[in-house]
Design an enzyme around this catalytic site. Structure first.
Site, mmCIF file in Angstrom:
data_model
loop_
_atom_site.group_PDB
_atom_site.id
_atom_site.type_symbol
_atom_site.label_atom_id
_atom_site.label_comp_id
_atom_site.label_asym_id
_atom_site.label_seq_id
_atom_site.Cartn_x
_atom_site.Cartn_y
_atom_site.Cartn_z
ATOM 1 N N ARG A 127 0.797 -1.235 0.000
ATOM 2 C CA ARG A 127 0.000 0.000 0.000
ATOM 3 C C ARG A 127 0.825 1.279 0.000
ATOM 4 O O ARG A 127 0.259 2.349 -0.133
ATOM 5 C CB ARG A 127 -0.932 0.009 1.201
ATOM 6 C CG ARG A 127 -1.852 -1.181 1.278
ATOM 7 C CD ARG A 127 -3.112 -1.006 0.460
ATOM 8 N NE ARG A 127 -3.851 -2.245 0.472
ATOM 9 C CZ ARG A 127 -3.821 -3.154 -0.514
ATOM 10 N NH1 ARG A 127 -3.141 -2.923 -1.615
ATOM 11 N NH2 ARG A 127 -4.499 -4.265 -0.417
ATOM 12 N N SER A 186 -0.395 -8.565 7.891
ATOM 13 C CA SER A 186 -1.425 -9.140 7.029
ATOM 14 C C SER A 186 -1.342 -10.656 7.097
ATOM 15 O O SER A 186 -0.331 -11.202 7.545
ATOM 16 C CB SER A 186 -1.201 -8.682 5.583
ATOM 17 O OG SER A 186 -1.114 -7.282 5.516
ATOM 18 N N GLY A 187 -2.372 -11.327 6.621
ATOM 19 C CA GLY A 187 -2.325 -12.788 6.547
ATOM 20 C C GLY A 187 -3.586 -13.419 7.086
ATOM 21 O O GLY A 187 -3.968 -13.148 8.210
ATOM 22 N N TRP A 239 -4.327 -4.721 8.253
ATOM 23 C CA TRP A 239 -3.956 -4.555 6.841
ATOM 24 C C TRP A 239 -3.791 -3.093 6.432
ATOM 25 O O TRP A 239 -3.126 -2.800 5.439
ATOM 26 C CB TRP A 239 -5.065 -5.128 5.945
ATOM 27 C CG TRP A 239 -5.402 -6.556 6.087
ATOM 28 C CD1 TRP A 239 -6.220 -7.132 7.029
ATOM 29 C CD2 TRP A 239 -4.966 -7.642 5.246
ATOM 30 N NE1 TRP A 239 -6.309 -8.484 6.811
ATOM 31 C CE2 TRP A 239 -5.563 -8.821 5.727
ATOM 32 C CE3 TRP A 239 -4.140 -7.695 4.117
ATOM 33 C CZ2 TRP A 239 -5.353 -10.070 5.126
ATOM 34 C CZ3 TRP A 239 -3.941 -8.928 3.525
ATOM 35 C CH2 TRP A 239 -4.535 -10.098 4.029
ATOM 36 N N ASN A 257 -10.810 -9.322 10.060
ATOM 37 C CA ASN A 257 -11.805 -10.320 10.436
ATOM 38 C C ASN A 257 -11.214 -11.348 11.407
ATOM 39 O O ASN A 257 -10.018 -11.578 11.417
ATOM 40 C CB ASN A 257 -12.312 -11.034 9.175
ATOM 41 C CG ASN A 257 -11.162 -11.508 8.314
ATOM 42 O OD1 ASN A 257 -10.614 -10.726 7.543
ATOM 43 N ND2 ASN A 257 -10.746 -12.744 8.488
ATOM 44 N N ASP A 300 -15.509 -13.060 6.094
ATOM 45 C CA ASP A 300 -14.268 -12.413 5.655
ATOM 46 C C ASP A 300 -14.452 -10.901 5.511
ATOM 47 O O ASP A 300 -13.761 -10.257 4.745
ATOM 48 C CB ASP A 300 -13.764 -13.025 4.331
ATOM 49 C CG ASP A 300 -12.303 -12.674 4.046
ATOM 50 O OD1 ASP A 300 -11.618 -12.160 4.948
ATOM 51 O OD2 ASP A 300 -11.846 -12.904 2.913
#
Lengths: 526, 354
Positions: A127, A186-187, A239, A257, A300
């Site tokens: 990003r 992230s992940g 994220w 989430n 999600d």
């Protein structure tokens, strides 16, 4: 006050070195776009108006920079630029996974390119970069925070921010707040806890870490989980770049989430503080308040959409607000000092909620959780919106978001009592996309502009009474923010893949946008 | 399963006379898939047609945007160029060892040897299963190994070996008696369970849960399906042409996108969206409406191909009348009306049409 004084002196010293004066991060961006959202507010609104409704048809392509195969670029990176570039002292800095570039903001000529040797990780996107003084910071897919010298792109140091073996990866644009470099992880593949960290800008050392899920029974939020095992594997990835209110000294962190993502059988409860907007003290990482956008999510639908800060009037009362168009199809307005909910409304029609509770959080309908034989759900997994940044225009009082009304069927694949990882998924479906203009006072959609051919881009609004967006056919489009009528377009050959930015240099206003692997610089040259 | 395919990709020599990629396919891949992630995320994989369809479905669900034609092209392209017998992907600089699609993990991650994993399963059954469970997800007596950091950091026994050699309280066989080879095998078995926990290891279980009579009533009544379809006509033997999960997706979302194309692509292709364009009365081709297959439409232009195969393109102005006709419009509108019960009843009814 003493802290502020010290801070200003430090700022002046940094500016003298020719880098970024951190004080600029709090002001509306004009000759600079120094952070992911342009400023701390996340509004992505520019006060510039040299490009405006009356002359938009004179907007000209000034330059093009192709990151894929550019001289010195090594070529063959594939993919796209989803980074929002930052612009400091006439130079643009942007990233793709494992890569960072400096490009002349007036001409699009490459100043330097840095390539990181990767040890893996998900290369889905990056990003962008954060800037502090003379230093640039970005995350790599293989879990490193890398600091480069702004002037020549030489690496100063890199520090681990996550464990690749646990399927974490880095993609967020770091946020610079005072002497803190804020990083996220992230992940979504294995069930791990999300967290956000603060690092020392000079050494990269860890200053604090805040887990988005409680770490032991008895901790705040643990009452919303069945067991320590469940919450320590409960997800909530970070994220997206937070926003920041310097007066309240709070950063607004949107969380991901819960995990396991779709198959939530072994985590009954609201699963705090996943899929939430959380206010933290940036100096300590201590939570000030939270608001949960999606209690017990099983679709999600992370809440990692920008929490946008602006001041407004609700029921005749002036308030400091934070608003989010969340992935689950709800638009929320909160008091950003306290987290008190002031409005919750659907910005696209949805079918999974039984309304909102006393705190303003949606009440999920259990029948619309994923099922063994499938449940038809709207929005789909992509969500009512996703990461592409929205914009708030103080001139119209409207909040604009790239929205999607889509259906898919959610299935449970793993019927066991303790599903892990991806024990289900959704399939399908059908949908349409649009720009929604939301009146923040009521949450009602004032106007909607449907795209003919899909499209979901980041947005920018300006004092030139323009709203910039990308459609699904590769057009960069300027819309009238009052009613959504398209005023101008240019086809870039590939759909817009980031949030457009604007800045003024030497009296010329530029508009910069990415489509695929290419950065386009438009300018009002006349 | 995936790792079987992955290993096969490494071992099987590239087929002679590899199929040529369909024209425009790599461009479609770049446009549709590259819009959200690097294309090499995809092309590092080797999958069967059905598995690629599943990946595409998952991506559509996550917001991938493209036309039906583009998705069909991408499916053909990935199947021919990145099928299970295709040459292994050249690892990108500094990477390699890519695992399941969209879950790359570390570059040096363990590549599971299926034979070793099968041998290890016997050791697991003898030594570990009582406390750690059939799929290594733990029980009240033993830790969840899929979530174990010792396992996640392990490569071919590198951390598992020293851990087991030390012995742990409930270890039945004295550590010294487990051979090095057994530990490596066990490592493959447990890593296989980890990879099966990642995305897309499992599939839809059973969608035939409805009442066929209620489905027939909906088909002929409230759903108005019988307006266009009949059990004896176009729907005849539909349940022999595609399996039940495909059937369910297909009537909800006709057009193949996310619905799959049935076994071997035998299902009927979706009818194209049509468009009728009527130029302003003052235009050169005044007044005469042109109808054809919609090729492209956005806010500014519209293009179609007429019955004779001629391509026409127009600038959209207030005077230009554009009327789209989507043959699946009734299906789209039903999405707001179906209950899940209706859907499962229809599937049960369609399943009677073998």
């Amino acid at each position: 006050m003493k802290t502020l004084g010290t801070f200003l002196i430090a700022s002046a010293a940094l500016m003298a070195q020719g880098g970024l004066n951190p004080a600029r991060l709090g002001a509306p961006p004009t000759d600079t776009w120094p952070t992911y959202n342009g400023d701390y507010s996340g509004r992505r609104y520019s006060t510039l108006s040299k490009i405006n409704q009356s002359n938009i048809n004179s907007l000209t392509l000034a330059w093009v920079y192709r990151a894929n195969g550019a001289p010195g670029g090594g070529g063959g990176f594939g993919g796209r630029i989803s980074a929002t570039p930052v612009e400091v002292n006439g130079v643009l800095y942007f990233t793709m996974p494992d890569h960072a570039w400096a490009v002349d903001a007036r001409t699009g000529r490459e100043v330097w390119h840095y390539a990181w040797t990767s040890h893996g990780g998900d290369h889905i996107g990056n990003r962008g970069a954060g800037v502090y003084g003379n230093w640039l910071y970005f995350e790599t897919p293989d879990c490193n925070l890398v600091s480069l010298n702004l002037k020549d792109g030489k690496e100063r140091w890199h520090k681990p921010i996550c464990d690749l073996d646990q399927y974490y990866f880095g993609s967020m644009a770091p946020l610079v707040v005072k002497n803190h470099i804020i990083t996220g992880v992230s992940g979504d593949d294995l069930d791990r806890p999300g967290y956000i960290e603060s690092h020392d800008p000079e050494t990269g050392d860890l200053q604090w870490r805040w887990y988005t899920v409680p770490q032991k029974m008895g901790d705040a939020g643990s009452e919303s989980w069945p067991s320590e095992e469940a919450m320590k594997h409960g997800g909530g990835m970070t994220w997206l770049t937070p926003t920041y209110d310097p007066e309240l000294n709070m950063i607004y962190v949107p969380t991901g989430n819960p995990q396991p993502v779709i198959a939530g059988k072994a985590r009954p409860g609201a699963n705090l503080f996943t899929a939430s907007v959380v206010a933290l003290n940036p100096d300590t990482g201590k939570m000030q308040w939270y608001f949960q956008s999606s209690p017990h999510d099983t679709h999600d639908w992370d809440a990692t959409q920008t929490p946008v800060l602006f001041d407004g009037e609700i029921n005749g009362q002036k308030r400091k607000l934070v608003a989010q168009a969340s992935r689950n199809g709800y638009f929320f307005v909160l008091d950003r000092a306290t987290g008190k909910n002031l409005a919750s409304a659907e910005y696209v029609k949805i079918n999974w909620s039984k309304g909102v509770d006393a705190k303003g959080s949606p009440i999920p309908n259990p029948a619309k959780e994923p099922q063994l034989d499938g449940a038809l759900v709207s929005p789909n997994q992509g969500g009512g919106t996703n990461w592409p940044p929205p914009t708030y225009d103080p001139d119209t009082g409207l909040f604009y978001v790239s929205a999607s009304r889509a259906f898919s069927v959610y299935y449970i694949y793993d019927p066991s009592d303790k599903p892990e990882g991806w024990g289900g998924n959704d399939r399908g479906g059908w949908g349409e996309t649009m720009i929604q203009a939301i009146d923040y006072k009521t949450g009602k959609v004032k106007w909607s502009h449907k795209w003919e051919d899909g499209g979901r881009s980041g947005l920018l609004s300006t004092a030139g009474k323009l709203l910039f967006a990308g459609d699904g056919s590769g057009n960069l489009v300027a819309l009238d923010p009052a009613n959504g009528n398209p005023l101008w377009h240019a086809n870039l050959g590939s759909s817009v893949t980031n949030g457009p930015i604007t800045y003024e240099l030497d009296g010329t206003q530029y508009l910069v946008v990415a489509a695929g692997d290419t950065l386009f610089g438009f300018a009002m040259l006349r | 399963m995936r790792y079987g395919i992955f290993v096969a990709a490494l071992l099987v020599a590239p087929a002679v006379g590899v199929a040529q990629p369909p024209a425009g396919a790599s461009e479609a891949l770049e446009k549709v898939c590259g819009a959200c992630h690097s294309v090499e995320t995809v092309t590092g994989q080797r999958r069967t047609r059905a598995e690629w369809q599943e990946s595409i479905n998952a991506m559509v669900a996550r917001g991938a945007e493209g036309t039906d034609a583009e998705f069909a092209l991408i499916l053909d392209y990935l199947t021919t160029q990145y099928g299970p017998t295709a040459a292994p992907a050249a690892p990108a600089a500094g990477r390699g060892g890519r695992g399941p699609a969209f879950s790359p993990g570390p570059a040096d991650k363990q590549v599971v040897d299926e034979a070793a994993a099968n041998r290890g399963r016997k050791v697991y059954a003898a030594e570990c299963i009582t406390c750690h469970g059939t799929h290594a997800r733990g029980s009240e007596r033993g830790a969840d190994l899929v979530r174990s950091e010792i396992v996640l950091h392990d490569r071919y026994g590198s951390t598992l070996g020293p851990f087991l050699k030390k012995g742990h309280p409930t270890q039945t066989t004295p550590a010294a008696q487990l051979t090095g080879a057994q530990i490596v095998d066990l490592s493959h078995t447990i890593h296989q369970e980890v990879y099966n926990t990642l995305r897309a290891a499992l599939q839809i279980q059973n969608v035939v849960t409805g009442d066929p009579q209620a489905g027939a009533a909906y088909f002929n009544g409230a759903g108005k399906c019988s307006t266009c379809h009949s059990a004896a006509g176009d729907m005849a033997h539909i349940a022999s042409r595609m399996d039940a999960p495909e059937l369910q997706q297909r009537f909800l979302f006709p057009g193949g996108r996310g619905g799959g194309r049935g076994r071997g692509g035998a299902a009927t292709a979706a009818k194209p969206v049509m468009v009728t364009v009527t130029p302003a009365s003052s235009a050169a081709i005044a007044g005469s409406a042109i109808t054809g297959t919609l090729v492209h439409i956005d806010d500014f232009n519209v293009a179609l191909r007429d019955g004779a195969g001629e391509y026409h393109s127009f600038k959209r102005t207030p005077a230009l009348k554009v009327v789209k006709s989507d043959p699946a419009q009734a299906h789209h509108e039903l999405l707001d009306q179906y209950t899940d019960r209706n859907i499962h009843d229809i599937v049960a009814y369609l399943e009677t049409m073998k």
